[in-house]
Design an enzyme around this catalytic site. Structure first.
Site, PDB file in Angstrom:
ATOM      1  N   ARG A  73      -0.660   4.884  -6.560  1.00  0.00           N
ATOM      2  CA  ARG A  73      -1.481   6.074  -6.496  1.00  0.00           C
ATOM      3  C   ARG A  73      -0.283   7.160  -6.806  1.00  0.00           C
ATOM      4  O   ARG A  73       0.856   7.010  -6.125  1.00  0.00           O
ATOM      5  CB  ARG A  73      -2.010   6.399  -5.289  1.00  0.00           C
ATOM      6  CG  ARG A  73      -3.478   5.639  -4.970  1.00  0.00           C
ATOM      7  CD  ARG A  73      -4.581   6.118  -5.830  1.00  0.00           C
ATOM      8  NE  ARG A  73      -5.712   5.604  -5.614  1.00  0.00           N
ATOM      9  CZ  ARG A  73      -6.262   4.651  -6.598  1.00  0.00           C
ATOM     10  NH1 ARG A  73      -5.336   4.142  -7.507  1.00  0.00           N
ATOM     11  NH2 ARG A  73      -7.350   4.074  -6.636  1.00  0.00           N
TER      12      ARG A  73
ATOM     13  N   GLU B  13      -5.913  13.487 -12.118  1.00  0.00           N
ATOM     14  CA  GLU B  13      -6.057  12.957 -13.268  1.00  0.00           C
ATOM     15  C   GLU B  13      -7.566  13.533 -13.825  1.00  0.00           C
ATOM     16  O   GLU B  13      -8.258  13.717 -13.134  1.00  0.00           O
ATOM     17  CB  GLU B  13      -6.342  11.129 -12.907  1.00  0.00           C
ATOM     18  CG  GLU B  13      -5.229  10.575 -12.537  1.00  0.00           C
ATOM     19  CD  GLU B  13      -5.139   9.102 -12.051  1.00  0.00           C
ATOM     20  OE1 GLU B  13      -6.403   8.598 -12.408  1.00  0.00           O
ATOM     21  OE2 GLU B  13      -4.408   8.533 -11.491  1.00  0.00           O
TER      22      GLU B  13
ATOM     23  N   HIS C 196      -4.158   5.985 -16.383  1.00  0.00           N
ATOM     24  CA  HIS C 196      -4.736   4.949 -15.333  1.00  0.00           C
ATOM     25  C   HIS C 196      -5.556   3.898 -16.103  1.00  0.00           C
ATOM     26  O   HIS C 196      -6.732   3.480 -16.030  1.00  0.00           O
ATOM     27  CB  HIS C 196      -5.704   5.807 -14.644  1.00  0.00           C
ATOM     28  CG  HIS C 196      -6.111   5.153 -13.010  1.00  0.00           C
ATOM     29  ND1 HIS C 196      -6.088   5.824 -12.154  1.00  0.00           N
ATOM     30  CD2 HIS C 196      -6.361   4.001 -12.922  1.00  0.00           C
ATOM     31  CE1 HIS C 196      -6.582   4.953 -11.051  1.00  0.00           C
ATOM     32  NE2 HIS C 196      -6.440   3.953 -11.541  1.00  0.00           N
TER      33      HIS C 196
HETATM   34  C1  OXD Z   1      -7.979   1.649  -8.787  1.00  0.00           C
HETATM   35  C2  OXD Z   1      -8.314   0.970 -10.066  1.00  0.00           C
HETATM   36  O1  OXD Z   1      -8.106   1.686  -7.630  1.00  0.00           O
HETATM   37  O2  OXD Z   1      -8.152   1.307 -11.222  1.00  0.00           O
HETATM   38  O3  OXD Z   1      -7.118   2.827  -9.214  1.00  0.00           O
HETATM   39  O4  OXD Z   1      -8.951  -0.177  -9.714  1.00  0.00           O
END
Ligand code: OXD
Length: 344
Positions: A259, A288, A307
């Site tokens: 994170r 994000e 991500h």
């Molecule tokens: C998260 C995922 O929790 O992408 O970030 O699963």
């Protein structure tokens, strides 16, 4: 914690014909309508006896929430949970649950929360090792030279012999550790509780030394690469601060797949700008999408990805849900059960 039993197909009290099995009301929520429909199609194919409804916006979800016994969700509008009075189980469609566990989240009494485990490790491990190998093999430089038709020999940098420190030794951290070892790296790591030197924690294989949160800065001075897979909790927020960057080996690389807020933003920018940090591969951010004007975009020694290191692909998510639904119906403990007080 056990899942509340669904009491499938029991005989009626008079001993007469069995009652028809119950059908759970399931709300599937994902902000991307195509992903929602793809997953809904697979769930309908794989899972019998559910009444599945879908939504991709808070407005569409609002009228459906009150009837839902199960929510399958990603980036779910948490304030709607207060209206989910029949909710018994929320399956997060991802690894992290930080958006769902704060004291401000209005959880209905008795509902349990699960997250996806055992799926993302291989994806994220390939992401981490792939980006590190690309740096060592100078892929950006090779592509730039190729575009100029320039023959520019160099000596690549190997991973073998280097030390990777992994902060977060859950299933994702351990999947990364196994691959890093296969490339000849030494792996050390951090988890909540330390393991005495020379001893092994159950399930933690191939990690030479395991540090606890209280003593973790000690692992930084050995690290050529620091990989963060940590969940965001009050304990991990801002954990990697200016002092941590000062402790890292000069020129070390950082990879963050956990994170964004585990890193202190300003401290990271300074460590990168001063080249104290050799570079960073970042898949997660404080905000994000990362705003276009964010200073990280202009630093040359940063790889930014949106991500994507551990994607929640529909076939995997449908399988996770089908497996857990069987357990839910049988009143067995669910996989990936979250302790909301701990935050993961
Ligand atoms: C998260 C995922 O929790 O992408 O970030 O699963």
């Amino acid at each position: 914690m056990r899942a509340p039993s669904a009491g499938d197909g029991r005989r009626s009290p008079g001993g007469a014909a069995p009652r028809p099995p119950r059908r759970e009301r399931v709300l599937l929520y994902h902000p991307n309508p195509e992903r929602t429909q793809e997953l809904a199609g697979l769930v309908r194919e794989k899972v019998r006896r559910v009444d599945l409804v879908t939504a991709s916006t808070p407005q569409a979800a609002r009228p459906l929430v009150a009837g839902a016994e199960i929510i399958l969700g990603w980036r779910f509008p948490v304030d709607l949970l207060g209206e989910a009075t029949r909710l018994r189980w929320f399956q997060q469609l991802g690894a992290g649950v930080d958006d769902l566990v704060g004291p401000e989240v209005p959880w209905p009494a008795g509902a349990v929360l699960t997250r996806v485990t055992g799926v993302f490790g291989p994806w994220i491990a390939e992401y981490v090792l792939g980006h590190l190998l690309a740096q060592g093999q100078r892929v950006p430089q090779v592509l730039a030279a190729r575009a100029r038709r320039a023959w520019e020999p160099f000596i690549p940098e190997r991973l073998a012999g280097k030390t990777m420190a992994i902060a977060g030794l859950g299933d994702i951290g351990l999947a990364i550790a196994r691959r890093a070892r296969a490339f000849g790296m030494t792996v050390i790591g951090l988890r909540r509780r330390a393991v005495a030197a020379g001893r092994r924690a159950a399930g933690v294989v191939g990690v030479k030394r395991v540090y606890g949160l209280d003593a973790w800065p000690a692992m930084l001075s050995d690290a050529d690469v620091l990989v963060l897979t940590l969940p965001l909790t009050p304990e991990t927020r801002g954990l990697v601060d200016a002092a941590a960057f000062r402790r890292l080996k000069p020129g070390a690389w950082l990879v963050n797949v956990g994170r964004g807020a585990v890193l202190e933003e300003q401290a990271l920018l300074e460590a990168l700008g001063s080249r104290r940090l050799g570079g960073a591969v970042l898949d997660v951010f404080w905000q994000e999408p990362l705003p276009a004007e964010h200073p990280l975009w202009s630093l040359p020694n940063v790889v930014i990805t949106p991500h994507v290191s551990g994607p929640s692909v529909a076939p995997d998510m449908a399988r996770v849900f089908a497996r857990n639904l069987k357990r839910f119906r049988a009143g067995r403990p669910l996989l990936g059960l979250v302790d909301r007080a701990k935050g993961y």
